[in-house]
Design a protein around this motif. Structure first.
Motif, PDB file in Angstrom:
ATOM      1  N   ARG A   1     -38.232  -5.250   7.326  1.00 21.46           N
ATOM      2  CA  ARG A   1     -39.065  -4.316   6.541  1.00 21.46           C
ATOM      3  C   ARG A   1     -38.416  -3.876   5.231  1.00 21.46           C
ATOM      4  NH1 ARG A   1     -42.398  -0.015  10.061  1.00 21.46           N
ATOM      5  NH2 ARG A   1     -43.925  -1.512  10.801  1.00 21.46           N
ATOM      6  N   ASP A   2     -37.104  -3.918   5.187  1.00 22.73           N
ATOM      7  CA  ASP A   2     -36.392  -3.521   3.973  1.00 22.73           C
ATOM      8  C   ASP A   2     -36.158  -4.710   3.041  1.00 22.73           C
ATOM      9  OD1 ASP A   2     -36.194  -0.828   4.783  1.00 22.73           O
ATOM     10  OD2 ASP A   2     -34.448  -1.315   6.021  1.00 22.73           O
ATOM     11  N   GLU A   3     -36.844  -5.819   3.332  1.00 22.73           N
ATOM     12  CA  GLU A   3     -36.762  -7.045   2.545  1.00 22.73           C
ATOM     13  C   GLU A   3     -35.371  -7.680   2.553  1.00 22.73           C
ATOM     14  OE1 GLU A   3     -38.513  -6.329  -1.302  1.00 22.73           O
ATOM     15  OE2 GLU A   3     -40.468  -5.868  -0.425  1.00 22.73           O
ATOM     16  N   ASN A   4     -34.654  -7.477   3.658  1.00 16.33           N
ATOM     17  CA  ASN A   4     -33.374  -8.152   3.862  1.00 16.33           C
ATOM     18  C   ASN A   4     -33.638  -9.472   4.577  1.00 16.33           C
ATOM     19  OD1 ASN A   4     -31.628  -6.027   2.885  1.00 16.33           O
ATOM     20  ND2 ASN A   4     -32.253  -4.899   4.714  1.00 16.33           N
ATOM     21  N   PRO A   5     -33.204 -10.587   4.030  1.00 10.59           N
ATOM     22  CA  PRO A   5     -33.388 -11.870   4.700  1.00 10.59           C
ATOM     23  C   PRO A   5     -32.648 -11.894   6.032  1.00 10.59           C
ATOM     24  CG  PRO A   5     -32.762 -12.180   2.406  1.00 10.59           C
ATOM     25  CD  PRO A   5     -32.566 -10.727   2.715  1.00 10.59           C
ATOM     26  N   ARG A   6     -33.342 -12.379   7.070  1.00  5.97           N
ATOM     27  CA  ARG A   6     -32.738 -12.414   8.399  1.00  5.97           C
ATOM     28  C   ARG A   6     -32.631 -13.819   8.967  1.00  5.97           C
ATOM     29  NH1 ARG A   6     -32.682  -7.685  11.191  1.00  5.97           N
ATOM     30  NH2 ARG A   6     -31.288  -8.914  12.493  1.00  5.97           N
ATOM     31  N   CYS A   7     -33.533 -14.713   8.560  1.00  7.68           N
ATOM     32  CA  CYS A   7     -33.466 -16.098   9.013  1.00  7.68           C
ATOM     33  C   CYS A   7     -34.385 -16.943   8.146  1.00  7.68           C
ATOM     34  CB  CYS A   7     -33.843 -16.238  10.495  1.00  7.68           C
ATOM     35  SG  CYS A   7     -35.567 -15.917  10.884  1.00  7.68           S
ATOM     36  N   ILE A   8     -34.302 -18.242   8.345  1.00  6.97           N
ATOM     37  CA  ILE A   8     -35.195 -19.180   7.665  1.00  6.97           C
ATOM     38  C   ILE A   8     -35.894 -19.978   8.745  1.00  6.97           C
ATOM     39  CG2 ILE A   8     -35.346 -21.177   6.124  1.00  6.97           C
ATOM     40  CD1 ILE A   8     -32.981 -20.015   4.577  1.00  6.97           C
TER      41      ILE A   8
ATOM     42  N   TYR B   1     -27.993 -20.703   2.349  1.00  8.93           N
ATOM     43  CA  TYR B   1     -28.586 -21.710   3.223  1.00  8.93           C
ATOM     44  C   TYR B   1     -28.366 -23.112   2.658  1.00  8.93           C
ATOM     45  CZ  TYR B   1     -32.383 -24.742   4.864  1.00  8.93           C
ATOM     46  OH  TYR B   1     -33.114 -25.807   5.337  1.00  8.93           O
ATOM     47  N   LEU B   2     -28.634 -23.301   1.382  1.00  9.13           N
ATOM     48  CA  LEU B   2     -28.456 -24.616   0.757  1.00  9.13           C
ATOM     49  C   LEU B   2     -27.004 -25.073   0.852  1.00  9.13           C
ATOM     50  CD1 LEU B   2     -30.693 -24.273  -2.437  1.00  9.13           C
ATOM     51  CD2 LEU B   2     -31.240 -25.473  -0.293  1.00  9.13           C
ATOM     52  N   ALA B   3     -26.080 -24.152   0.601  1.00  4.52           N
ATOM     53  CA  ALA B   3     -24.653 -24.507   0.677  1.00  4.52           C
ATOM     54  C   ALA B   3     -24.258 -24.860   2.113  1.00  4.52           C
ATOM     55  CB  ALA B   3     -23.795 -23.360   0.154  1.00  4.52           C
TER      56      ALA B   3
ATOM     57  N   THR C   1     -37.191 -27.581  -0.491  1.00  2.00           N
ATOM     58  CA  THR C   1     -38.446 -26.867  -0.706  1.00  2.00           C
ATOM     59  C   THR C   1     -38.362 -25.451  -0.155  1.00  2.00           C
ATOM     60  OG1 THR C   1     -39.330 -27.710   1.372  1.00  2.00           O
ATOM     61  CG2 THR C   1     -39.840 -28.972  -0.618  1.00  2.00           C
ATOM     62  N   PHE C   2     -38.891 -24.520  -0.901  1.00  2.00           N
ATOM     63  CA  PHE C   2     -38.918 -23.119  -0.512  1.00  2.00           C
ATOM     64  C   PHE C   2     -40.348 -22.636  -0.682  1.00  2.00           C
ATOM     65  CE2 PHE C   2     -38.519 -18.595  -1.889  1.00  2.00           C
ATOM     66  CZ  PHE C   2     -38.161 -18.080  -0.659  1.00  2.00           C
ATOM     67  N   SER C   3     -40.942 -22.148   0.398  1.00  2.00           N
ATOM     68  CA  SER C   3     -42.357 -21.779   0.378  1.00  2.00           C
ATOM     69  C   SER C   3     -42.597 -20.289   0.179  1.00  2.00           C
ATOM     70  CB  SER C   3     -43.017 -22.254   1.672  1.00  2.00           C
ATOM     71  OG  SER C   3     -42.823 -23.648   1.822  1.00  2.00           O
ATOM     72  N   GLY C   4     -41.570 -19.450   0.306  1.00  2.00           N
ATOM     73  CA  GLY C   4     -41.744 -18.018   0.085  1.00  2.00           C
ATOM     74  C   GLY C   4     -41.075 -17.176   1.149  1.00  2.00           C
ATOM     75  N   GLU C   5     -41.363 -15.877   1.093  1.00  2.00           N
ATOM     76  CA  GLU C   5     -40.814 -14.930   2.047  1.00  2.00           C
ATOM     77  C   GLU C   5     -41.929 -14.449   2.974  1.00  2.00           C
ATOM     78  OE1 GLU C   5     -40.520 -13.859  -1.396  1.00  2.00           O
ATOM     79  OE2 GLU C   5     -38.590 -14.793  -1.737  1.00  2.00           O
ATOM     80  N   LEU C   6     -41.559 -14.119   4.206  1.00  2.00           N
ATOM     81  CA  LEU C   6     -42.498 -13.591   5.194  1.00  2.00           C
ATOM     82  C   LEU C   6     -41.920 -12.351   5.845  1.00  2.00           C
ATOM     83  CD1 LEU C   6     -43.447 -16.834   7.176  1.00  2.00           C
ATOM     84  CD2 LEU C   6     -44.825 -15.693   5.441  1.00  2.00           C
TER      85      LEU C   6
ATOM     86  N   LYS D   1     -32.092 -10.624  -3.158  1.00  2.00           N
ATOM     87  CA  LYS D   1     -31.485 -10.871  -1.851  1.00  2.00           C
ATOM     88  C   LYS D   1     -31.981 -12.206  -1.276  1.00  2.00           C
ATOM     89  CE  LYS D   1     -32.538  -6.482  -0.604  1.00  2.00           C
ATOM     90  NZ  LYS D   1     -32.779  -5.366   0.332  1.00  2.00           N
ATOM     91  N   ALA D   2     -33.263 -12.482  -1.454  1.00  2.00           N
ATOM     92  CA  ALA D   2     -33.821 -13.739  -0.936  1.00  2.00           C
ATOM     93  C   ALA D   2     -33.217 -14.942  -1.649  1.00  2.00           C
ATOM     94  CB  ALA D   2     -35.343 -13.736  -1.085  1.00  2.00           C
ATOM     95  N   GLU D   3     -33.057 -14.843  -2.949  1.00  2.00           N
ATOM     96  CA  GLU D   3     -32.457 -15.954  -3.701  1.00  2.00           C
ATOM     97  C   GLU D   3     -31.013 -16.201  -3.266  1.00  2.00           C
ATOM     98  OE1 GLU D   3     -34.973 -15.588  -7.887  1.00  2.00           O
ATOM     99  OE2 GLU D   3     -33.172 -14.379  -7.587  1.00  2.00           O
ATOM    100  N   ALA D   4     -30.265 -15.132  -3.068  1.00  2.00           N
ATOM    101  CA  ALA D   4     -28.877 -15.270  -2.624  1.00  2.00           C
ATOM    102  C   ALA D   4     -28.823 -15.889  -1.223  1.00  2.00           C
ATOM    103  CB  ALA D   4     -28.182 -13.908  -2.637  1.00  2.00           C
TER     104      ALA D   4
END
Length: 151
Positions: A78-85, A11-13, A23-28, A3-6
């Motif tokens: 908490r469910d590891e769904n990306p919400r923002c950058i 975001y890149l597009a 640059t991508f530093s990780g997930e929080l 999900k994070a990669e997608a």
């Protein structure tokens, strides 16, 4: 693809960035004693929370580098769904007892500096007990200032 990669690809597009140059530093995932992850996330998405504080000794114990301005993270629920950058706009290391209300207020949680210090003191004391360092009023903390750059 995770999900994070997608999410990163979207975001890149959307920002017309080259995959090889971005640059991508990780997930929080933001958590804090007294506030659930969802409350933290809500503060970030609303723009009320633009700083995060962490104990400097934890970086040495965990052998992690201190964050630097310009790092970019995907914030997940908490469910590891990306919400923002978010992008770190500044990082400052200073003693706990030198954090000003102007800095603490940007965390978006407390009504005054005393309330912030009481909550953070308890959080850092708990972390110190688990990680094996002593909390003191002059213990250095890492202040990470950030802005939401994509949602």
């Amino acid at each position: 693809m995770t999900k994070a990669e997608a999410y990163w690809e979207r975001y890149l597009a959307a920002t017309n960035q080259d995959k090889d140059e971005a640059t991508f530093s990780g997930e929080l995932i933001f958590e804090n004693k007294g506030f659930t992850g969802e409350e933290q996330l809500s503060l970030i998405l609303s723009g009320r929370k633009t700083v995060s504080f962490s104990a400097f000794p934890s970086y040495a114990i965990n052998r992690e580098p201190i964050p630097v301005a310009g790092e970019v993270y995907i914030v997940e629920d908490r469910d590891e769904n990306p919400r923002c950058i978010i992008e770190l706009t500044a990082v400052q290391v200073l003693p706990f007892n030198e954090v000003s209300w102007e800095m603490a207020e940007r965390e978006g949680e407390d009504e005054n500096l005393t309330a912030w210090r009481d909550k953070q003191r308890e959080y850092f004391e708990d972390e110190a007990a688990v990680c094996g360092f002593d909390f003191t009023e002059d213990m250095r903390i890492v202040c990470e200032f950030f802005t939401v750059i994509y949602r």
